[in-house]
Write a protein that holds these residues in place. Structure first.
Motif, PDB file in Angstrom:
ATOM      1  N   GLU A   8       0.815  -1.221   0.000  1.00 51.51           N
ATOM      2  CA  GLU A   8       0.000   0.000   0.000  1.00 51.51           C
ATOM      3  C   GLU A   8       0.845   1.266   0.000  1.00 51.51           C
ATOM      4  OE1 GLU A   8       0.856  -0.923   4.203  1.00 51.51           O
ATOM      5  OE2 GLU A   8      -0.026  -2.133   2.633  1.00 51.51           O
ATOM      6  N   ALA A   9       2.136   1.144   0.266  1.00 55.65           N
ATOM      7  CA  ALA A   9       3.023   2.311   0.307  1.00 55.65           C
ATOM      8  C   ALA A   9       3.904   2.415  -0.942  1.00 55.65           C
ATOM      9  CB  ALA A   9       3.887   2.261   1.564  1.00 55.65           C
ATOM     10  N   ASN A  10       3.554   1.697  -2.001  1.00 50.05           N
ATOM     11  CA  ASN A  10       4.363   1.750  -3.228  1.00 50.05           C
ATOM     12  C   ASN A  10       4.479   3.158  -3.789  1.00 50.05           C
ATOM     13  OD1 ASN A  10       4.922  -0.949  -3.126  1.00 50.05           O
ATOM     14  ND2 ASN A  10       3.592  -1.514  -4.843  1.00 50.05           N
ATOM     15  N   ASP A  11       3.381   3.927  -3.763  1.00 50.69           N
ATOM     16  CA  ASP A  11       3.424   5.297  -4.278  1.00 50.69           C
ATOM     17  C   ASP A  11       4.357   6.156  -3.425  1.00 50.69           C
ATOM     18  OD1 ASP A  11       2.577   7.356  -6.145  1.00 50.69           O
ATOM     19  OD2 ASP A  11       1.563   8.249  -4.418  1.00 50.69           O
ATOM     20  N   ASP A  12       4.308   5.989  -2.115  1.00 52.21           N
ATOM     21  CA  ASP A  12       5.212   6.729  -1.228  1.00 52.21           C
ATOM     22  C   ASP A  12       6.665   6.367  -1.513  1.00 52.21           C
ATOM     23  OD1 ASP A  12       3.055   7.936  -0.017  1.00 52.21           O
ATOM     24  OD2 ASP A  12       2.997   6.527   1.660  1.00 52.21           O
ATOM     25  N   TYR A  13       6.903   5.087  -1.783  1.00 52.70           N
ATOM     26  CA  TYR A  13       8.259   4.643  -2.106  1.00 52.70           C
ATOM     27  C   TYR A  13       8.736   5.304  -3.397  1.00 52.70           C
ATOM     28  CZ  TYR A  13      12.277   1.689  -3.003  1.00 52.70           C
ATOM     29  OH  TYR A  13      13.556   1.251  -3.246  1.00 52.70           O
ATOM     30  N   ASP A  14       7.888   5.286  -4.424  1.00 55.18           N
ATOM     31  CA  ASP A  14       8.267   5.893  -5.704  1.00 55.18           C
ATOM     32  C   ASP A  14       8.481   7.397  -5.574  1.00 55.18           C
ATOM     33  OD1 ASP A  14       8.213   3.421  -6.907  1.00 55.18           O
ATOM     34  OD2 ASP A  14       6.268   3.703  -7.863  1.00 55.18           O
ATOM     35  N   LYS A  15       7.671   8.046  -4.746  1.00 49.51           N
ATOM     36  CA  LYS A  15       7.826   9.484  -4.528  1.00 49.51           C
ATOM     37  C   LYS A  15       9.166   9.779  -3.843  1.00 49.51           C
ATOM     38  CE  LYS A  15       4.175  11.772  -3.446  1.00 49.51           C
ATOM     39  NZ  LYS A  15       3.018  12.355  -2.767  1.00 49.51           N
ATOM     40  N   ALA A  16       9.513   8.994  -2.837  1.00 54.93           N
ATOM     41  CA  ALA A  16      10.796   9.179  -2.147  1.00 54.93           C
ATOM     42  C   ALA A  16      11.957   8.835  -3.068  1.00 54.93           C
ATOM     43  CB  ALA A  16      10.840   8.326  -0.881  1.00 54.93           C
ATOM     44  N   ALA A  17      11.795   7.818  -3.913  1.00 55.12           N
ATOM     45  CA  ALA A  17      12.837   7.454  -4.870  1.00 55.12           C
ATOM     46  C   ALA A  17      13.052   8.573  -5.884  1.00 55.12           C
ATOM     47  CB  ALA A  17      12.479   6.149  -5.578  1.00 55.12           C
ATOM     48  N   ALA A  18      11.970   9.238  -6.287  1.00 56.92           N
ATOM     49  CA  ALA A  18      12.076  10.365  -7.217  1.00 56.92           C
ATOM     50  C   ALA A  18      12.840  11.519  -6.578  1.00 56.92           C
ATOM     51  CB  ALA A  18      10.691  10.818  -7.656  1.00 56.92           C
ATOM     52  N   GLU A  19      12.523  11.806  -5.319  1.00 58.27           N
ATOM     53  CA  GLU A  19      13.238  12.872  -4.616  1.00 58.27           C
ATOM     54  C   GLU A  19      14.719  12.523  -4.492  1.00 58.27           C
ATOM     55  OE1 GLU A  19      13.009  15.483  -0.498  1.00 58.27           O
ATOM     56  OE2 GLU A  19      11.747  13.712  -0.699  1.00 58.27           O
ATOM     57  N   GLU A  20      15.007  11.260  -4.188  1.00 59.96           N
ATOM     58  CA  GLU A  20      16.401  10.838  -4.087  1.00 59.96           C
ATOM     59  C   GLU A  20      17.119  11.004  -5.431  1.00 59.96           C
ATOM     60  OE1 GLU A  20      19.238   6.959  -3.534  1.00 59.96           O
ATOM     61  OE2 GLU A  20      17.088   6.695  -3.784  1.00 59.96           O
ATOM     62  N   TRP A  21      16.452  10.620  -6.515  1.00 58.09           N
ATOM     63  CA  TRP A  21      17.057  10.701  -7.833  1.00 58.09           C
ATOM     64  C   TRP A  21      17.418  12.147  -8.172  1.00 58.09           C
ATOM     65  CZ3 TRP A  21      16.740  13.034 -12.480  1.00 58.09           C
ATOM     66  CH2 TRP A  21      17.411  12.444 -13.546  1.00 58.09           C
ATOM     67  N   VAL A  22      16.489  13.055  -7.918  1.00 58.91           N
ATOM     68  CA  VAL A  22      16.716  14.477  -8.222  1.00 58.91           C
ATOM     69  C   VAL A  22      17.850  15.032  -7.377  1.00 58.91           C
ATOM     70  CG1 VAL A  22      15.704  16.782  -8.078  1.00 58.91           C
ATOM     71  CG2 VAL A  22      14.373  14.902  -9.035  1.00 58.91           C
ATOM     72  N   CYS A  23      17.822  14.765  -6.087  1.00 55.76           N
ATOM     73  CA  CYS A  23      18.867  15.297  -5.196  1.00 55.76           C
ATOM     74  C   CYS A  23      20.232  14.727  -5.542  1.00 55.76           C
ATOM     75  CB  CYS A  23      18.522  15.018  -3.739  1.00 55.76           C
ATOM     76  SG  CYS A  23      17.092  15.961  -3.168  1.00 55.76           S
ATOM     77  N   ARG A  24      20.278  13.435  -5.855  1.00 58.83           N
ATOM     78  CA  ARG A  24      21.551  12.817  -6.227  1.00 58.83           C
ATOM     79  C   ARG A  24      22.075  13.408  -7.538  1.00 58.83           C
ATOM     80  NH1 ARG A  24      21.366   8.252  -9.036  1.00 58.83           N
ATOM     81  NH2 ARG A  24      19.479   7.611  -7.947  1.00 58.83           N
ATOM     82  N   ALA A  25      21.175  13.689  -8.463  1.00 60.38           N
ATOM     83  CA  ALA A  25      21.576  14.244  -9.757  1.00 60.38           C
ATOM     84  C   ALA A  25      22.112  15.667  -9.620  1.00 60.38           C
ATOM     85  CB  ALA A  25      20.401  14.227 -10.723  1.00 60.38           C
TER      86      ALA A  25
END
Length: 119
Positions: A37-54
């Motif tokens: 049920e938290a897959n969307d939250d995971y993807d949202k956090a992964a997106a934030e990580e991707w942007v910050c890392r980039a």
């Protein structure tokens, strides 16, 4: 960029990106523990990580106009390669949303002083 009331602080931007990167890693772990049920939250956090890392190691963070240009380049990108995400389309939507949020913050030169976990 418009004439800001305060000068651009590249160090503060890098600190903010580093802090958001750390928080996004914690958010991914928490979402992973919550399950399906938290897959969307995971993807949202992964997106934030991707942007910050980039962006966190980029020299463009020293100049507001260069940083805004880099954000526009990333927004225009077609694909955002990532592993361990649940839904590619949702992840890419979250990446673009986060990049647009950063673009607004950059244009206004506001928000980089906020270091709280939840924003």
């Amino acid at each position: 960029m418009t004439d800001p009331s305060k000068p651009w602080d590249g160090n503060q931007v890098r600190r903010w990106l580093e802090r958001r990167w750390e928080v996004s890693r914690l958010d991914q772990a928490a979402a992973d523990r919550r399950g399906y049920e938290a897959n969307d939250d995971y993807d949202k956090a992964a997106a934030e990580e991707w942007v910050c890392r980039a962006l966190k190691g980029e020299a463009c963070t020293d100049d507001q106009a260069a940083f805004a240009k880099r954000l526009k380049e990333l927004i225009a990108q077609d694909v955002y390669p990532a592993t361990s995400i649940h839904d590619d389309v949702r992840f890419e939507r979250h990446v673009r949303t986060y990049l647009r949020k950063l673009a607004k913050m950059t244009k206004a030169n506001e928000g980089f002083e906020k270091m709280l976990r939840h924003q």
